[in-house]
Design a protein around this motif. Sequence first.
Motif, PDB file in Angstrom:
ATOM      1  N   UNK A   1     -25.964  23.208  58.603  1.00  0.00           N
ATOM      2  CA  UNK A   1     -26.507  21.828  58.632  1.00  0.00           C
ATOM      3  C   UNK A   1     -27.633  21.928  59.648  1.00  0.00           C
ATOM      4  N   UNK A   2     -27.405  22.362  60.912  1.00  0.00           N
ATOM      5  CA  UNK A   2     -28.613  22.529  61.643  1.00  0.00           C
ATOM      6  C   UNK A   2     -29.892  23.126  61.064  1.00  0.00           C
ATOM      7  N   UNK A   3     -29.599  24.319  60.415  1.00  0.00           N
ATOM      8  CA  UNK A   3     -30.656  24.798  59.821  1.00  0.00           C
ATOM      9  C   UNK A   3     -31.525  23.926  58.773  1.00  0.00           C
ATOM     10  N   UNK A   4     -30.482  23.180  58.014  1.00  0.00           N
ATOM     11  CA  UNK A   4     -31.129  22.395  56.921  1.00  0.00           C
ATOM     12  C   UNK A   4     -31.997  21.172  57.598  1.00  0.00           C
ATOM     13  N   UNK A   5     -31.336  20.508  58.619  1.00  0.00           N
ATOM     14  CA  UNK A   5     -32.098  19.374  59.415  1.00  0.00           C
ATOM     15  C   UNK A   5     -33.547  20.132  60.056  1.00  0.00           C
ATOM     16  N   UNK A   6     -33.334  21.141  60.617  1.00  0.00           N
ATOM     17  CA  UNK A   6     -34.515  21.698  61.056  1.00  0.00           C
ATOM     18  C   UNK A   6     -35.354  22.136  60.072  1.00  0.00           C
ATOM     19  N   UNK A   7     -35.094  22.611  58.772  1.00  0.00           N
ATOM     20  CA  UNK A   7     -35.996  23.049  57.901  1.00  0.00           C
ATOM     21  C   UNK A   7     -36.564  21.660  57.301  1.00  0.00           C
TER      22      UNK A   7
ATOM     23  N   UNK B   1     -30.406  26.262  51.101  1.00  0.00           N
ATOM     24  CA  UNK B   1     -29.011  26.339  50.739  1.00  0.00           C
ATOM     25  C   UNK B   1     -28.553  27.542  50.469  1.00  0.00           C
ATOM     26  N   UNK B   2     -29.523  28.552  49.837  1.00  0.00           N
ATOM     27  CA  UNK B   2     -29.205  29.932  49.482  1.00  0.00           C
ATOM     28  C   UNK B   2     -29.347  30.711  50.777  1.00  0.00           C
ATOM     29  N   UNK B   3     -30.492  30.513  51.535  1.00  0.00           N
ATOM     30  CA  UNK B   3     -30.649  31.257  52.744  1.00  0.00           C
ATOM     31  C   UNK B   3     -29.539  30.857  53.809  1.00  0.00           C
ATOM     32  N   UNK B   4     -29.222  29.705  53.921  1.00  0.00           N
ATOM     33  CA  UNK B   4     -27.886  29.532  55.013  1.00  0.00           C
ATOM     34  C   UNK B   4     -26.937  30.602  54.510  1.00  0.00           C
ATOM     35  N   UNK B   5     -26.369  30.546  53.262  1.00  0.00           N
ATOM     36  CA  UNK B   5     -25.335  31.497  52.780  1.00  0.00           C
ATOM     37  C   UNK B   5     -25.559  33.024  53.185  1.00  0.00           C
ATOM     38  N   UNK B   6     -27.083  33.445  52.967  1.00  0.00           N
ATOM     39  CA  UNK B   6     -27.353  34.633  52.973  1.00  0.00           C
ATOM     40  C   UNK B   6     -27.382  35.323  54.591  1.00  0.00           C
ATOM     41  N   UNK B   7     -27.874  34.218  55.400  1.00  0.00           N
ATOM     42  CA  UNK B   7     -27.904  34.341  56.945  1.00  0.00           C
ATOM     43  C   UNK B   7     -26.432  34.483  57.572  1.00  0.00           C
ATOM     44  N   UNK B   8     -25.365  33.963  56.665  1.00  0.00           N
ATOM     45  CA  UNK B   8     -24.140  33.924  57.188  1.00  0.00           C
ATOM     46  C   UNK B   8     -23.807  32.856  58.335  1.00  0.00           C
ATOM     47  N   UNK B   9     -24.718  31.624  57.966  1.00  0.00           N
ATOM     48  CA  UNK B   9     -24.303  30.652  59.078  1.00  0.00           C
ATOM     49  C   UNK B   9     -23.059  30.014  58.478  1.00  0.00           C
TER      50      UNK B   9
ATOM     51  N   UNK C   1     -37.326  12.132  52.484  1.00  0.00           N
ATOM     52  CA  UNK C   1     -36.580  12.391  51.291  1.00  0.00           C
ATOM     53  C   UNK C   1     -36.013  13.685  51.184  1.00  0.00           C
ATOM     54  N   UNK C   2     -37.054  14.661  51.527  1.00  0.00           N
ATOM     55  CA  UNK C   2     -36.644  16.037  51.653  1.00  0.00           C
ATOM     56  C   UNK C   2     -35.578  16.388  52.721  1.00  0.00           C
ATOM     57  N   UNK C   3     -35.757  15.635  53.941  1.00  0.00           N
ATOM     58  CA  UNK C   3     -34.792  16.029  54.982  1.00  0.00           C
ATOM     59  C   UNK C   3     -33.356  15.634  54.445  1.00  0.00           C
ATOM     60  N   UNK C   4     -33.319  14.270  53.923  1.00  0.00           N
ATOM     61  CA  UNK C   4     -32.158  13.809  53.528  1.00  0.00           C
ATOM     62  C   UNK C   4     -31.435  14.581  52.447  1.00  0.00           C
ATOM     63  N   UNK C   5     -32.261  15.244  51.634  1.00  0.00           N
ATOM     64  CA  UNK C   5     -31.699  15.811  50.672  1.00  0.00           C
ATOM     65  C   UNK C   5     -31.071  17.291  50.739  1.00  0.00           C
ATOM     66  N   UNK C   6     -31.992  17.930  51.529  1.00  0.00           N
ATOM     67  CA  UNK C   6     -31.803  19.218  52.299  1.00  0.00           C
ATOM     68  C   UNK C   6     -30.489  19.080  52.932  1.00  0.00           C
ATOM     69  N   UNK C   7     -30.268  18.195  53.886  1.00  0.00           N
ATOM     70  CA  UNK C   7     -28.982  18.037  54.576  1.00  0.00           C
ATOM     71  C   UNK C   7     -27.900  17.777  53.886  1.00  0.00           C
ATOM     72  N   UNK C   8     -27.915  17.000  52.941  1.00  0.00           N
ATOM     73  CA  UNK C   8     -26.968  16.647  51.856  1.00  0.00           C
ATOM     74  C   UNK C   8     -26.605  17.553  51.065  1.00  0.00           C
ATOM     75  N   UNK C   9     -27.478  18.260  50.668  1.00  0.00           N
ATOM     76  CA  UNK C   9     -27.142  19.514  49.561  1.00  0.00           C
ATOM     77  C   UNK C   9     -26.565  20.620  50.276  1.00  0.00           C
ATOM     78  N   UNK C  10     -26.766  21.086  51.605  1.00  0.00           N
ATOM     79  CA  UNK C  10     -26.182  21.943  52.270  1.00  0.00           C
ATOM     80  C   UNK C  10     -24.837  21.180  52.729  1.00  0.00           C
ATOM     81  N   UNK C  11     -24.858  20.034  52.869  1.00  0.00           N
ATOM     82  CA  UNK C  11     -23.400  19.520  53.207  1.00  0.00           C
ATOM     83  C   UNK C  11     -22.540  19.864  51.965  1.00  0.00           C
ATOM     84  N   UNK C  12     -22.834  19.634  50.875  1.00  0.00           N
ATOM     85  CA  UNK C  12     -22.210  19.685  49.466  1.00  0.00           C
ATOM     86  C   UNK C  12     -21.835  21.148  49.111  1.00  0.00           C
TER      87      UNK C  12
END
Length: 198
Positions: free
Chosen positions: A134-140, A120-128, A44-55
């Motif tokens: 999405x790769x980082x979210x799924x990996x996380x 979601x926040x660290x993806x932006x902070x890292x400049x991805x 459930x967390x993988x799904x929410x992380x990926x979807x949250x990042x995609x949105x």
Amino acid sequence: MKEYLIILVGAVLVNNYVLAKFLGICPFLGVSKKLDSAFGMSVAVIFVMALATAVTWPIYTYILVPKGLSYLQTIVFILIIAALVQFVEIALKKYIPALHKALGIYLPLITTNCAVLGVTILNLDEGYTFGQSLVNAVGSGLGFLLAMVLFSGVRSRVDAAAGSTPKAFQGIPITLVAAAICSVSFMGFSGIVDGLFK
């Protein structure tokens, strides 16, 4: 392709959100008693992380930043994550009621799971870019799954040896000690990404 693999391996092993960044500790300690509930929560967390990042990534990049509203990112991201968690909860209740019952109160807590917001926040902070995010979210999420499944096994061993645990350490203290040892073991992966892809 190489950079995506580096991000994926780094998110799972080196920068594990639970064992290295200490985000998402509440479900980590609360749901890891049984393997099936730990696995279900992790999916459930993988799904929410990926979807949250995609949105959240496009909303931040194309709406909040151009309009000068980037300071609202935390509030907007929490609202988006809350809506996604409600969607997951409704789907689980309808299609997998046993898992919904096993997760109990911890399923709605994904809304306030700092690991999901942190990704979601660290993806932006890292400049991805969008793809890297999405790769980082799924990996996380996979790192969260790995930590939950491993710690579920550790907890079953600790519970089996409860009679030999000193009274002062029984319950939460021995669980926290075991979590600390798991966390230290993941420190051994630091530098692995650089060594693998040179």
